[in-house]
Design an enzyme around this catalytic site. Structure first.
Site, PDB file in Angstrom:
ATOM      1  N   ARG A  43       0.824  -1.213   0.000  1.00  0.00           N
ATOM      2  CA  ARG A  43       0.000   0.000   0.000  1.00  0.00           C
ATOM      3  C   ARG A  43       0.860   1.265   0.000  1.00  0.00           C
ATOM      4  O   ARG A  43       0.477   2.281  -0.572  1.00  0.00           O
ATOM      5  CB  ARG A  43      -0.936   0.007   1.209  1.00  0.00           C
ATOM      6  CG  ARG A  43      -2.025  -1.028   1.059  1.00  0.00           C
ATOM      7  CD  ARG A  43      -2.957  -1.024   2.234  1.00  0.00           C
ATOM      8  NE  ARG A  43      -4.085  -1.906   1.964  1.00  0.00           N
ATOM      9  CZ  ARG A  43      -5.186  -1.958   2.680  1.00  0.00           C
ATOM     10  NH1 ARG A  43      -5.315  -1.167   3.741  1.00  0.00           N
ATOM     11  NH2 ARG A  43      -6.163  -2.765   2.373  1.00  0.00           N
ATOM     12  N   LYS A 180     -19.988 -15.479   6.337  1.00  0.00           N
ATOM     13  CA  LYS A 180     -21.359 -15.218   6.776  1.00  0.00           C
ATOM     14  C   LYS A 180     -22.292 -14.788   5.664  1.00  0.00           C
ATOM     15  O   LYS A 180     -22.016 -13.851   4.931  1.00  0.00           O
ATOM     16  CB  LYS A 180     -21.325 -14.102   7.822  1.00  0.00           C
ATOM     17  CG  LYS A 180     -20.678 -14.512   9.107  1.00  0.00           C
ATOM     18  CD  LYS A 180     -20.980 -13.470  10.166  1.00  0.00           C
ATOM     19  CE  LYS A 180     -20.085 -13.661  11.357  1.00  0.00           C
ATOM     20  NZ  LYS A 180     -19.642 -12.398  11.917  1.00  0.00           N
ATOM     21  N   GLY A 333      -9.966  -8.856   1.014  1.00  0.00           N
ATOM     22  CA  GLY A 333      -8.693  -9.268   1.585  1.00  0.00           C
ATOM     23  C   GLY A 333      -8.461 -10.760   1.530  1.00  0.00           C
ATOM     24  O   GLY A 333      -7.349 -11.207   1.225  1.00  0.00           O
ATOM     25  N   GLY A 356     -13.881  -4.164   2.081  1.00  0.00           N
ATOM     26  CA  GLY A 356     -15.209  -3.618   2.401  1.00  0.00           C
ATOM     27  C   GLY A 356     -15.647  -2.589   1.380  1.00  0.00           C
ATOM     28  O   GLY A 356     -16.803  -2.563   0.954  1.00  0.00           O
TER      29      GLY A 356
HETATM   30  P1  AMP Z   1     -15.206 -13.238   4.683  1.00  0.00           P
HETATM   31  O1  AMP Z   1     -14.407 -12.307   5.557  1.00  0.00           O
HETATM   32  O2  AMP Z   1     -16.666 -13.174   4.890  1.00  0.00           O
HETATM   33  O3  AMP Z   1     -14.786 -13.153   3.215  1.00  0.00           O
HETATM   34  O4  AMP Z   1     -14.837 -14.701   5.171  1.00  0.00           O
HETATM   35  C1  AMP Z   1     -13.551 -15.237   5.066  1.00  0.00           C
HETATM   36  C2  AMP Z   1     -13.420 -16.318   6.076  1.00  0.00           C
HETATM   37  O5  AMP Z   1     -14.451 -17.259   5.879  1.00  0.00           O
HETATM   38  C3  AMP Z   1     -12.133 -17.075   5.966  1.00  0.00           C
HETATM   39  O6  AMP Z   1     -11.348 -16.793   7.092  1.00  0.00           O
HETATM   40  C4  AMP Z   1     -12.563 -18.545   5.941  1.00  0.00           C
HETATM   41  O7  AMP Z   1     -11.834 -19.344   6.830  1.00  0.00           O
HETATM   42  C5  AMP Z   1     -14.010 -18.494   6.402  1.00  0.00           C
HETATM   43  N1  AMP Z   1     -14.807 -19.593   5.871  1.00  0.00           N
HETATM   44  C6  AMP Z   1     -14.966 -19.955   4.587  1.00  0.00           C
HETATM   45  N2  AMP Z   1     -15.723 -21.059   4.501  1.00  0.00           N
HETATM   46  C7  AMP Z   1     -16.064 -21.428   5.748  1.00  0.00           C
HETATM   47  C8  AMP Z   1     -16.827 -22.486   6.306  1.00  0.00           C
HETATM   48  N3  AMP Z   1     -17.389 -23.416   5.541  1.00  0.00           N
HETATM   49  N4  AMP Z   1     -16.958 -22.531   7.652  1.00  0.00           N
HETATM   50  C9  AMP Z   1     -16.374 -21.604   8.427  1.00  0.00           C
HETATM   51  N5  AMP Z   1     -15.650 -20.581   7.953  1.00  0.00           N
HETATM   52  C10 AMP Z   1     -15.489 -20.482   6.631  1.00  0.00           C
END
Ligand code: AMP
Length: 379
Positions: A43, A180, A333, A356
Site C-alpha cells: 500500500r 457469513k 482481503g 469492504g
Molecule cells: P469473509 O471475511 O466473509 O470473506 O470470510 C472469510 C473467512 O471465511 C475465511 O477466514 C474462511 O476461513 C471463512 N470460511 C470460509 N468457509 C467457511 C466455512 N465453511 N466454515 C467456516 N468458515 C469459513
C-alpha cells in the site's frame, strides 16, 4: 458513473503549496527483535508515484492514514512510526501525520477534527479507496473546505469495478464466498441481477443448501436469511455447491491446522459434522462455469483456506480464474490472500485492495468518500 466523474489533480498549480493526501497505509506489521516492522509495504509503494509527481511539481506533501483500531485514543501499539520509516525509505520528503484514529473525531466524522487536518493546507487528495466507504472526518470534511481531487489509484479502483458492472462482456460469472451469509447476501442479490451466473461457496452456502431440504450438520447457518436465499435460488442464476467436505464436530481446524482426516460428505452433512470446503463435484461444476466466462468478479474464499486440508476448493477456483482469458477482478482481503497463497496474484486482470469498499461499491454503486469528492470544492 465511472472513475471519470471524479475530480483530478492533474491541472492544479501546486508549486509552493501544501497538499494533504489521505492514504490507506493500514498495513500488516510484525515485532522483529522488539521493533515493529512492516511485513507488506504494497500500500505504501502504491502511493509513491502520486507523491513523487506532487513533489516534482513543487508541492510540499503531507500524508495521513488510519492504522489498526486504537478506538479514539493514543495507543502506543498503533503509532505510525514503522510506516513513517518505510515511507521515508521509499519516498523521502513526505510527511506523515500521526494515526488519525487516535482522535475520536475521526470515526465520529467531527467537522472540527476534519478542519484541523486542512489547517494550512491548500489542496486535498483522497487516495484511500479502502477507507472511502466510511464517512470518517478525514474522508468527508476536507473536500468541503479546500480544492479536492481523487488520487490515481482511487480512480482506477472505482473505474474497474463500475465499468465491470456497467457493460460486462458476457457471460459474466460472479463468485462469492466467505463466512457469513449476513455479510454477503446484499452483494449476491445485486450480482444475481447483473451477472449471468453467481457461484456461491464458503460458509455462506450452507444457508442456501438448507433451503433445498439438504442437511448441513453444524455448518455455519443463519435462519433469518432462509427465505431470501430460497428466493434467490428460484431465480436460477445462483449456483450452490453440490457436495461438501469437513470434519467431525470438535476436531481442530483453521490456520493452526489439525490432523483429523477430512470427511467427504456428498450433498448432505450428517448430524455431528461440519462443512469447511466445497467438494470435488462442486469444484468440477464451478470450474466448468468459470471456463465459459468473459468477465469474472470474485470475492471471498470457498472454504477455510487457511487450513491446507480445506484449501482445495479455493485453490481450484483461484486456478480456474487465473487460467481464464476473461477480464477478472478480485476483491476482498481473503480472496487476495488466497491468490497470494497460491502465487497467482499476477495472473488476474485486477486486484482490488479495499475489501469492504469494493463490496459496498458493487452493492450500492457509490461510496460516501466518492460523493464527498464529487460534491466538494474544485479549483
Ligand atoms: P469473509 O471475511 O466473509 O470473506 O470470510 C472469510 C473467512 O471465511 C475465511 O477466514 C474462511 O476461513 C471463512 N470460511 C470460509 N468457509 C467457511 C466455512 N465453511 N466454515 C467456516 N468458515 C469459513
Amino acid at each position: 458513473m465511472g472513475g471519470e466523474s471524479l475530480p483530478t489533480s492533474d491541472d492544479w498549480d501546486v508549486r509552493g503549496k501544501r497538499v494533504l493526501v489521505r492514504v490507506d497505509f493500514n498495513t500488516p506489521v510484525a515485532d522483529v527483535d522488539g521493533e515493529l516492522v512492516i511485513t507488506d509495504d504494497f500500500r505504501i509503494r502504491s502511493a509513491v508515484p502520486l507523491f513523487t509527481d506532487l513533489l516534482a511539481r513543487g508541492a510540499s506533501v503531507v500524508a495521513c492514514t488510519h492504522f489498526g483500531r486504537p478506538k479514539g485514543r493514543v495507543d502506543e501499539r498503533f503509532r505510525v512510526e514503522p510506516i513513517r520509516r518505510r515511507l521515508n525509505e521509499l519516498c523521502p520528503g513526505v510527511e506523515l501525520l500521526e494515526n488519525l484514529r487516535f482522535n475520536p473525531g475521526e470515526e465520529a466524522n467531527d467537522p472540527e477534527f476534519g478542519a484541523s487536518l486542512v489547517d494550512g493546507v491548500d489542496f486535498y487528495i483522497n487516495e484511500a479507496f479502502g477507507a472511502s466507504h466510511r464517512a470518517h472526518a478525514s474522508i468527508m470534511v476536507p473536500p468541503t473546505l479546500v480544492a479536492s481531487a481523487a488520487g490515481p489509484n482511487l480512480r482506477r479502483e472505482v473505474a474497474y469495478l463500475l465499468d465491470l458492472l456497467d457493460e460486462p462482456a458476457r457471460p459474466f460469472v460472479a463468485i462469492v464466498g466467505g463466512a457469513k451469509v449476513a455479510d454477503k447476501l446484499g452483494i449476491v442479490k445485486v450480482l444475481a441481477a447483473r451477472a449471468d451466473v453467481v457461484l456461491v461457496g464458503g460458509g455462506m452456502a450452507y444457508t442456501f443448501e438448507a433451503t433445498q431440504g439438504r442437511t448441513i450438520g453444524s455448518s455455519l447457518f443463519d435462519e433469518s436469511f432462509l427465505a431470501e436465499c430460497a428466493a434467490l435460488l428460484e431465480g436460477g442464476k445462483v449456483h450452490i455447491p453440490v457436495d461438501t467436505r469437513g470434519l467431525a464436530d470438535g476436531a481442530p481446524f483453521g490456520s493452526g491446522g489439525g490432523t483429523d482426516p477430512v470427511v467427504d460428505f456428498g450433498a448432505n452433512v450428517p448430524e455431528g459434522f461440519e462443512g469447511f470446503d466445497i467438494g470435488p463435484r462442486s469444484i468440477e461444476a464451478f470450474t466448468e462455469v468459470i471456463a465459459t466466462a468473459k468477465t469474472i468478479l470474485w470475492n471471498g474464499p470457498m472454504g477455510v483456506f487457511e487450513d491446507p486440508r480445506f484449501a482445495l476448493g479455493t485453490e481450484a477456483i483461484a486456478r480456474a480464474v487465473a487460467a481464464s482469458p476473461a477480464l477478472s477482478v478480485i476483491g476482498g482481503g481473503d480472496s487476495v490472500a488466497a491468490l497470494q497463497q497460491f502465487g497467482l496474484e499476477g495472473e488476474v486482470s485486477f486486484v482490488s485492495t479495499g475489501g469492504g469498499a469494493s463490496l459496498e461499491l458493487v452493492e450500492f454503486g457509490d461510496l460516501p468518500g466518492l460523493r464527498a469528492l464529487r460534491e466538494g470544492i474544485r479549483v
